[in-house]
Design a protein around this motif. Structure first.
Motif, PDB file in Angstrom:
ATOM      1  N   HIS A   1       0.823  -1.210   0.000  1.00  0.00           N
ATOM      2  CA  HIS A   1       0.000   0.000   0.000  1.00  0.00           C
ATOM      3  C   HIS A   1       0.861   1.266   0.000  1.00  0.00           C
TER       4      HIS A   1
ATOM      5  N   ASP B   1      -4.749   1.535  -5.728  1.00  0.00           N
ATOM      6  CA  ASP B   1      -6.130   1.360  -5.286  1.00  0.00           C
ATOM      7  C   ASP B   1      -6.855   2.682  -5.063  1.00  0.00           C
ATOM      8  N   SER B   2      -6.278   3.788  -5.555  1.00  0.00           N
ATOM      9  CA  SER B   2      -7.021   5.042  -5.439  1.00  0.00           C
ATOM     10  C   SER B   2      -6.618   6.010  -6.540  1.00  0.00           C
TER      11      SER B   2
ATOM     12  N   VAL C   1      -3.828  -3.055 -10.414  1.00  0.00           N
ATOM     13  CA  VAL C   1      -4.891  -2.512  -9.570  1.00  0.00           C
ATOM     14  C   VAL C   1      -5.185  -3.514  -8.451  1.00  0.00           C
ATOM     15  N   GLN C   2      -5.022  -3.046  -7.208  1.00  0.00           N
ATOM     16  CA  GLN C   2      -5.251  -3.966  -6.084  1.00  0.00           C
ATOM     17  C   GLN C   2      -6.742  -4.083  -5.778  1.00  0.00           C
ATOM     18  N   VAL C   3      -7.176  -5.328  -5.638  1.00  0.00           N
ATOM     19  CA  VAL C   3      -8.579  -5.632  -5.378  1.00  0.00           C
ATOM     20  C   VAL C   3      -8.691  -6.343  -4.029  1.00  0.00           C
ATOM     21  N   ASN C   4      -9.670  -5.933  -3.241  1.00  0.00           N
ATOM     22  CA  ASN C   4      -9.947  -6.630  -1.980  1.00  0.00           C
ATOM     23  C   ASN C   4     -10.880  -7.800  -2.306  1.00  0.00           C
TER      24      ASN C   4
ATOM     25  N   GLY D   1      -7.333  -2.293  -1.075  1.00  0.00           N
ATOM     26  CA  GLY D   1      -7.803  -2.676  -2.401  1.00  0.00           C
ATOM     27  C   GLY D   1      -9.236  -2.244  -2.649  1.00  0.00           C
ATOM     28  N   LEU D   2      -9.564  -2.144  -3.937  1.00  0.00           N
ATOM     29  CA  LEU D   2     -10.914  -1.756  -4.336  1.00  0.00           C
ATOM     30  C   LEU D   2     -11.855  -2.946  -4.232  1.00  0.00           C
TER      31      LEU D   2
ATOM     32  N   VAL E   1     -14.058  -1.705  -9.612  1.00  0.00           N
ATOM     33  CA  VAL E   1     -12.889  -1.716 -10.502  1.00  0.00           C
ATOM     34  C   VAL E   1     -13.224  -1.234 -11.918  1.00  0.00           C
TER      35      VAL E   1
ATOM     36  N   THR F   1      -4.121  -9.117  -5.915  1.00  0.00           N
ATOM     37  CA  THR F   1      -4.857  -9.310  -4.666  1.00  0.00           C
ATOM     38  C   THR F   1      -4.044 -10.109  -3.656  1.00  0.00           C
TER      39      THR F   1
END
Ligand SMILES: *Cc1c(COP(=O)(O)O)cnc(C)c1O
Length: 250
Positions: free
Chosen positions: A90, A110-111, A133-136, A145-146, A151, A171
């Motif tokens: 992050h 992620d932002s 792109v980090q995803v939760n 994450g998004l 997304v 992720t």
């Protein structure tokens, strides 16, 4: 009695060979071509001597989760032109300058604010940055994450940043021994990837899935991972804080 081996300092080349072998095996088991999966060794907390050992065993790209630590290590290895860094943790906007200067890849986008900050700094440096792109994927509140449903909108916003080269999604699955729970996170990622490849104007942006760590990289490969980020299985455990390097960055 001679002192025993330092945990994480011995056998890095052997560990690497073993992880590479298991990556290849997982690819074959999944009916995938091993050349489609990249091993990204994660050297966080480990000293330059460990990185040198991995370098001598052929590693050229290292993952670090803390910007300060990546910067410190990049300074140590400044005279090694083919050694590159992937920042995988992050990022706060106030550290965008360092990432823009030091990293070849950033796996935790992620932002929009971070994307803007990176883009501005990259323009100043006349550089580009490969981003994931980090995803939760687990829905845990503790995870960055998004949310998957956010997304596609984020992907459209990213089109304005010419210095960012989107390579795919990243992720961290839920941390669990239950392969069904972990696999569900990876399956969500693959679904999201397919949705982006179908609906986004740049389907080629979504070729990669950065997922899988020491405990779950073989499972991740079975769900389509293209980059696995492996630390402890290569460099040894991180349990002893006295082994951390550099101490000031922790
Ligand atoms: C530390 C870390 C890894 C590697 O974890 P290991 O359990 O050491 O393999 C992968 N991804 C991220 C984002 C990390 O911070």
């Amino acid at each position: 009695m001679p002192a025993g081996p330092r945990v994480g300092q011995v056998g890095i080349a052997e560990n690497l060979a073993e992880v590479r072998r298991r990556v290849d095996e997982a690819c074959v088991a999944a009916g995938r071509d091993p050349s489609q999966v990249r091993l990204l060794p994660v050297s966080k907390t480990k000293p330059p001597s460990a990185i040198r050992e991995a370098y001598d065993a052929g590693v050229r790209l290292f993952g670090e989760n803390k910007v300060q630590e990546a910067v410190a290590k990049a300074e140590v290895f400044a005279d090694v032109p083919d050694l590159r860094w992937a920042v995988i943790g992050h990022l706060q906007t106030n550290k965008a300058r360092q990432v823009a200067a030091v990293a070849d890849e950033f796996h935790a986008l992620d932002s929009l604010r971070v994307a803007e900050a990176l883009n501005r700094r990259l323009h100043m440096l006349d550089r580009t940055l490969d981003v994931f792109v980090q995803v939760n994927s687990s829905g845990e509140e503790s995870k960055f994450g998004l949310a998957p449903e956010d997304v596609p909108g984020f992907a459209r916003e990213l089109e304005q940043f010419q210095t960012l080269r989107v390579r795919g999604l990243m992720t961290l699955a839920v941390f669990s021994d239950d392969a069904a729970l972990v696999g569900a996170c990876f399956a969500r990622m693959r679904e999201l990837q397919a949705r982006l490849q179908d609906s986004h104007d740049h389907p080629e942006w979504w070729r990669e899935l950065s997922m899988g760590m020491s405990g779950d990289y073989e499972l991740a490969i079975s769900y389509g991972a293209t980059t696995v980020r492996v630390g402890q299985a290569i460099f040894g455990n991180r349990l002893d804080p006295n082994d951390y390097w550099p101490v000031s960055a922790r």
